[in-house]
Design a protein around this motif. Structure first.
Motif, PDB file in Angstrom:
ATOM      1  N   ARG A   1       0.879  -1.185  -0.166  1.00 35.99           N
ATOM      2  CA  ARG A   1      -0.137  -0.040   0.211  1.00 35.99           C
ATOM      3  C   ARG A   1       0.927   1.391  -0.005  1.00 35.99           C
ATOM      4  N   LEU A   2       0.474   2.282  -0.707  1.00 35.70           N
ATOM      5  CA  LEU A   2       1.183   3.546  -0.573  1.00 35.70           C
ATOM      6  C   LEU A   2       0.201   4.734  -0.517  1.00 35.70           C
TER       7      LEU A   2
ATOM      8  N   LEU B   1      -1.421  -2.124  -3.587  1.00 36.53           N
ATOM      9  CA  LEU B   1      -0.468  -2.376  -4.553  1.00 36.53           C
ATOM     10  C   LEU B   1      -0.590  -4.159  -4.615  1.00 36.53           C
ATOM     11  N   ARG B   2      -0.387  -4.613  -5.764  1.00 34.88           N
ATOM     12  CA  ARG B   2      -0.211  -6.195  -5.935  1.00 34.88           C
ATOM     13  C   ARG B   2       0.944  -6.344  -6.553  1.00 34.88           C
ATOM     14  N   PRO B   3       1.359  -7.666  -6.789  1.00 37.07           N
ATOM     15  CA  PRO B   3       2.628  -8.155  -7.370  1.00 37.07           C
ATOM     16  C   PRO B   3       2.862  -7.381  -8.667  1.00 37.07           C
ATOM     17  N   LEU B   4       1.891  -7.291  -9.381  1.00 34.57           N
ATOM     18  CA  LEU B   4       1.898  -6.643 -10.603  1.00 34.57           C
ATOM     19  C   LEU B   4       0.978  -5.254 -10.589  1.00 34.57           C
TER      20      LEU B   4
ATOM     21  N   SER C   1       4.276   9.592 -12.922  1.00 33.70           N
ATOM     22  CA  SER C   1       5.796   9.864 -12.470  1.00 33.70           C
ATOM     23  C   SER C   1       5.911  10.343 -11.148  1.00 33.70           C
ATOM     24  N   VAL C   2       4.849  10.865 -10.563  1.00 35.44           N
ATOM     25  CA  VAL C   2       4.916  11.458  -9.163  1.00 35.44           C
ATOM     26  C   VAL C   2       4.728  10.347  -8.240  1.00 35.44           C
ATOM     27  N   PHE C   3       3.771   9.274  -8.648  1.00 33.76           N
ATOM     28  CA  PHE C   3       3.438   8.018  -7.752  1.00 33.76           C
ATOM     29  C   PHE C   3       4.889   7.337  -7.614  1.00 33.76           C
TER      30      PHE C   3
ATOM     31  N   ILE D   1       4.123  10.844   3.167  1.00 30.07           N
ATOM     32  CA  ILE D   1       4.350   9.651   2.169  1.00 30.07           C
ATOM     33  C   ILE D   1       4.491   8.454   2.980  1.00 30.07           C
ATOM     34  N   SER D   2       3.508   7.498   3.034  1.00 29.25           N
ATOM     35  CA  SER D   2       4.067   6.222   3.908  1.00 29.25           C
ATOM     36  C   SER D   2       3.546   5.110   2.928  1.00 29.25           C
TER      37      SER D   2
END
Length: 91
Positions: free
Chosen positions: A4-5, A20-23, A35-37, A66-67
């Motif tokens: 997770r972001l 977030l996942r492996p892909l 790009s900021v991500f 940001i974590s």
């Protein structure tokens, strides 16, 4: 692995929370924040300083956060709140 972001008040993101996942594939038009991500992830790894252009709408009164969460822990840093939480290993 990152799971997770979260980003708040960082450049074009006022508030972002992405599982977030492996892909995970980033798709979007130009100037939509892809790009900021990726820069959020880079900053978690290197913990650099900030300048005014990093704040959402260049407003220094908005605290940047940001974590990330992952398999082994949580990494978190803030600018103005001076909070830094390390270590965590994401593979």
């Amino acid at each position: 692995m990152l799971r997770r972001l979260v980003a708040k008040n960082f450049r074009c993101f006022r508030s972002l929370d992405v599982p977030l996942r492996p892909l995970t594939v980033l798709v979007g038009p130009n100037d939509s924040g892809k790009s900021v991500f990726l820069e959020c992830i880079e900053r978690l790894a290197s913990n650099p300083g900030w300048d005014d252009s990093n704040h959402w709408r260049c407003d220094r009164n908005r605290q940047i956060i940001i974590s990330a969460e992952g398999d082994e822990g949580t990494v978190r840093f803030e600018k103005d709140g001076q909070s830094v939480a390390w270590p965590a290993t994401f593979l």
